[in-house]
Design a protein around this motif. Sequence first.
Motif, PDB file in Angstrom:
ATOM      1  N   LYS A 124       0.658  -1.145   0.092  1.00 14.97           N
ATOM      2  CA  LYS A 124      -0.112  -0.122   0.085  1.00 14.97           C
ATOM      3  C   LYS A 124       0.906   1.219   0.287  1.00 14.97           C
ATOM      4  CE  LYS A 124      -4.315  -0.883   2.178  1.00 14.97           C
ATOM      5  NZ  LYS A 124      -4.733  -1.333   3.598  1.00 14.97           N
ATOM      6  N   ALA A 125       1.938   1.168   0.647  1.00 13.99           N
ATOM      7  CA  ALA A 125       2.902   2.413   0.836  1.00 13.99           C
ATOM      8  C   ALA A 125       3.317   2.533  -0.458  1.00 13.99           C
ATOM      9  CB  ALA A 125       3.814   2.008   2.002  1.00 13.99           C
ATOM     10  N   PHE A 126       4.011   1.501  -0.985  1.00 17.50           N
ATOM     11  CA  PHE A 126       4.615   1.729  -2.549  1.00 17.50           C
ATOM     12  C   PHE A 126       3.559   2.354  -3.363  1.00 17.50           C
ATOM     13  CE2 PHE A 126       8.660  -0.395  -4.274  1.00 17.50           C
ATOM     14  CZ  PHE A 126       8.706   0.514  -5.127  1.00 17.50           C
ATOM     15  N   LYS A 127       2.397   1.866  -3.501  1.00 20.46           N
ATOM     16  CA  LYS A 127       1.394   2.205  -4.261  1.00 20.46           C
ATOM     17  C   LYS A 127       1.036   3.818  -4.082  1.00 20.46           C
ATOM     18  CE  LYS A 127      -2.474  -0.755  -5.556  1.00 20.46           C
ATOM     19  NZ  LYS A 127      -3.432  -1.496  -5.005  1.00 20.46           N
ATOM     20  N   ALA A 128       1.133   4.332  -2.859  1.00 21.58           N
ATOM     21  CA  ALA A 128       1.225   5.816  -2.731  1.00 21.58           C
ATOM     22  C   ALA A 128       2.072   6.619  -3.116  1.00 21.58           C
ATOM     23  CB  ALA A 128       0.897   5.936  -1.148  1.00 21.58           C
ATOM     24  N   VAL A 129       3.608   5.929  -3.010  1.00 24.50           N
ATOM     25  CA  VAL A 129       4.540   6.736  -3.607  1.00 24.50           C
ATOM     26  C   VAL A 129       4.482   6.801  -5.393  1.00 24.50           C
ATOM     27  CG1 VAL A 129       7.051   6.775  -3.680  1.00 24.50           C
ATOM     28  CG2 VAL A 129       5.937   5.829  -1.891  1.00 24.50           C
ATOM     29  N   VAL A 130       3.960   5.803  -5.919  1.00 25.56           N
ATOM     30  CA  VAL A 130       3.935   5.411  -7.286  1.00 25.56           C
ATOM     31  C   VAL A 130       2.878   6.659  -7.826  1.00 25.56           C
ATOM     32  CG1 VAL A 130       2.880   4.201  -9.361  1.00 25.56           C
ATOM     33  CG2 VAL A 130       4.280   3.250  -7.526  1.00 25.56           C
TER      34      VAL A 130
END
Length: 221
Positions: free
Chosen positions: A71-77
């Motif tokens: 989820k965190a990685f998605k937010a960064v993308v």
Amino acid sequence: VKVKIPFGNKYLDAIFSVPEKKPTYGVILTHGAGGDMNFPHLVSLAACLASHGVLCLRFTCKGLNIAYRTKAFKAVVEYLKLSDDYKLSGVFLAGRSMGSRAAASVIRQLSQGDDDDGFIQGLVCLSYPLHRPKLQSKLRDEDLLLLRCPVLFVSGSADEMCEKQLLEGVVSKMKAPKKIHWIDKANHGMAVKGRATNDVMEEINAQVFSWLRENVQLQNK
């Protein structure tokens, strides 16, 4: 350039390594289960990419839950995609160990939805943790087998969490364009007895950059 990336009601610490010329492509990079974005290999890779004209955004997300990390990685993308400061044609996701699992999971999720707009160009897995130490029967390969974008694996041939034959077996079943680069005698932390850490990092960086360059050129043709 240090930034704070909104994530739910919190913020993720992140750092942009910005090339001198305006970049067209970027790499989002994250760490493994321990450590943070200042893990030496990540810092070294970010500097190498920026010096070759590729924007690198590395971020820290503590937490050992893979769904949370994803989820965190998605937010960064999303953050980079909507950024006014950097208008990129595409981005590659990259991670070390657990970070590469999270990256693979993000790409699988985004490619299954309707919002797959081709922004994510590929995946770089540094020390992908294919299985737990001594637990070769349970492979973490489900996301890998569903990927369609190009994937680069950089792994140590003595990695206790990624047995060479097992990774080669998984890769042979993958439908995506893929490449493995083995760092001879390196363990999961990419340490090689008798070899300087910088020397190993340079080998990793050179492999990652040449693979990125090949894939960007292939797409531009």
